[in-house]
Design a protein around this motif. Structure first.
Motif, PDB file in Angstrom:
ATOM      1  N   ASP A 229       0.966  -1.201  -0.256  1.00 38.65           N
ATOM      2  CA  ASP A 229       0.101   0.277   0.018  1.00 38.65           C
ATOM      3  C   ASP A 229       0.913   0.945  -0.265  1.00 38.65           C
ATOM      4  O   ASP A 229       0.489   2.567   0.275  1.00 38.65           O
ATOM      5  CB  ASP A 229      -0.889   0.158   1.135  1.00 38.65           C
ATOM      6  CG  ASP A 229      -1.678  -1.348   1.464  1.00 38.65           C
ATOM      7  OD1 ASP A 229      -2.399  -1.675   2.909  1.00 38.65           O
ATOM      8  OD2 ASP A 229      -1.946  -1.707   0.263  1.00 38.65           O
TER       9      ASP A 229
ATOM     10  N   PRO B 279      -7.157  -0.698   0.709  1.00 46.12           N
ATOM     11  CA  PRO B 279      -8.040  -1.699   0.156  1.00 46.12           C
ATOM     12  C   PRO B 279      -9.328  -2.402   0.544  1.00 46.12           C
ATOM     13  O   PRO B 279      -9.885  -2.749   1.679  1.00 46.12           O
ATOM     14  CB  PRO B 279      -6.585  -2.646   0.290  1.00 46.12           C
ATOM     15  CG  PRO B 279      -5.477  -2.135   0.392  1.00 46.12           C
ATOM     16  CD  PRO B 279      -5.831  -1.285   1.561  1.00 46.12           C
ATOM     17  N   LYS B 280     -10.100  -2.547  -0.487  1.00 44.86           N
ATOM     18  CA  LYS B 280     -11.100  -3.747  -0.274  1.00 44.86           C
ATOM     19  C   LYS B 280     -10.808  -5.043   0.597  1.00 44.86           C
ATOM     20  O   LYS B 280     -11.930  -5.336   1.406  1.00 44.86           O
ATOM     21  CB  LYS B 280     -11.890  -4.363  -1.829  1.00 44.86           C
ATOM     22  CG  LYS B 280     -13.143  -4.110  -1.263  1.00 44.86           C
ATOM     23  CD  LYS B 280     -13.937  -4.396  -2.428  1.00 44.86           C
ATOM     24  CE  LYS B 280     -13.113  -6.019  -3.752  1.00 44.86           C
ATOM     25  NZ  LYS B 280     -13.892  -6.487  -4.993  1.00 44.86           N
ATOM     26  N   GLU B 281      -9.912  -5.754   0.555  1.00 46.84           N
ATOM     27  CA  GLU B 281      -9.882  -6.492   1.416  1.00 46.84           C
ATOM     28  C   GLU B 281     -10.134  -6.642   3.007  1.00 46.84           C
ATOM     29  O   GLU B 281     -10.442  -6.712   3.550  1.00 46.84           O
ATOM     30  CB  GLU B 281      -8.461  -7.593   0.841  1.00 46.84           C
ATOM     31  CG  GLU B 281      -8.576  -8.258  -0.372  1.00 46.84           C
ATOM     32  CD  GLU B 281      -8.604  -7.350  -1.882  1.00 46.84           C
ATOM     33  OE1 GLU B 281      -8.602  -6.239  -1.687  1.00 46.84           O
ATOM     34  OE2 GLU B 281      -8.713  -7.931  -3.261  1.00 46.84           O
ATOM     35  N   ALA B 282      -9.037  -5.413   2.790  1.00 48.99           N
ATOM     36  CA  ALA B 282      -8.727  -4.969   4.553  1.00 48.99           C
ATOM     37  C   ALA B 282     -10.621  -4.422   5.184  1.00 48.99           C
ATOM     38  O   ALA B 282     -10.787  -4.929   6.495  1.00 48.99           O
ATOM     39  CB  ALA B 282      -7.415  -3.550   4.408  1.00 48.99           C
TER      40      ALA B 282
ATOM     41  N   CYS C 146     -13.284  -5.510   4.089  1.00 46.73           N
ATOM     42  CA  CYS C 146     -15.000  -6.345   4.081  1.00 46.73           C
ATOM     43  C   CYS C 146     -13.928  -7.320   5.096  1.00 46.73           C
ATOM     44  O   CYS C 146     -14.515  -7.817   6.544  1.00 46.73           O
ATOM     45  CB  CYS C 146     -14.163  -7.252   3.042  1.00 46.73           C
ATOM     46  SG  CYS C 146     -15.194  -6.911   1.428  1.00 46.73           S
ATOM     47  N   GLN C 147     -12.475  -7.631   5.471  1.00 49.16           N
ATOM     48  CA  GLN C 147     -11.997  -8.115   6.795  1.00 49.16           C
ATOM     49  C   GLN C 147     -12.252  -7.506   8.203  1.00 49.16           C
ATOM     50  O   GLN C 147     -13.170  -8.311   9.078  1.00 49.16           O
ATOM     51  CB  GLN C 147     -10.747  -8.122   6.642  1.00 49.16           C
ATOM     52  CG  GLN C 147     -10.326  -9.741   7.914  1.00 49.16           C
ATOM     53  CD  GLN C 147      -8.505  -9.705   7.434  1.00 49.16           C
ATOM     54  OE1 GLN C 147      -8.301  -9.061   7.046  1.00 49.16           O
ATOM     55  NE2 GLN C 147      -7.912 -10.740   8.270  1.00 49.16           N
TER      56      GLN C 147
END
Length: 207
Positions: A3, A194-197, A199-200
């Motif tokens: 990032d 980031p989208k993954e972070a 969502c988690q």
């Protein structure tokens, strides 16, 4: 890429457009900045300091660096090699620094291939006549060198649409404000989150 890679700002444009002044302004007002210093085989000019203006090396050392893939980007310009050390950039990114580049359009293309979401600004004058006047007023180059720089500028302007921003540097104080505003937005770009972070984090909080 990490990032941190998105906290990269590339300034490019013709010699005489005012990049150096704007870079000095950024370095003064952004305490966490790392200014990328190029490695070159060009002879050191009077007043230039090793490690401050350039890293000066022999052509043999530079070519060995190319062979060992030690450069993020490199080019041969007017008979001399210029390149950006990959190790130094990675170290700055890991330290959480904002990396600032003063580079030509060829270097811009090369960096964007690796760091696709780095932010870039093309600095220019309103037209080639103003650029010619500025180069002549500096009294540092011969007429032959100025002619070569103007020809290079005509080629560089063809790639302006590859940049995120274009800055016509007419009002210096306004230009300083603009580049500083762009630099300040880098930590808030969507890619920094980031989208993954997200969502988690949302999933964990919901549970």
């Amino acid at each position: 890429m990490s990032d941190h890679a998105y906290r990269m700002l590339i300034l490019a444009g013709p010699s005489g457009s005012g990049k150096s002044t704007l870079i000095s302004h950024l370095r003064t007002h952004c305490p966490d900045i790392y200014f990328s210093i190029s490695t070159t085989t060009r002879p050191r000019r009077k007043g230039e300091i090793e490690g401050q203006h350039y890293h000066f090396v022999s052509e043999e050392v530079f070519l060995k660096g190319i062979e060992n893939k030690q450069f993020l980007e490199w080019a041969r310009v007017h008979g001399h090699y210029y390149g950006t050390s990959l190790d130094l950039i990675n170290a700055a990114l890991k330290a959480g620094k904002m990396v600032l580049f003063d580079i030509d359009v060829q270097g811009h293309r090369s960096i964007k291939e690796v760091y696709q979401k780095a932010t870039s600004i093309f600095i220019t004058t309103k037209n080639i006549h103003i650029l010619k006047e500025r180069l002549e007023q500096r009294r540092t180059d011969s007429y032959e060198v100025i002619a070569r720089r103007l020809q290079t500028a005509l080629q560089e302007i063809q790639e302006v649409d590859l940049f995120d921003y274009v800055l016509v540097n007419e009002d210096l104080e306004l230009s300083k404000k603009m580049v500083l505003e762009v630099a300040h937005t880098l930590g808030y770009k969507q890619q920094m989150f980031p989208k993954e972070a997200f969502c988690q984090a949302w999933g964990a909080s919901h549970q």
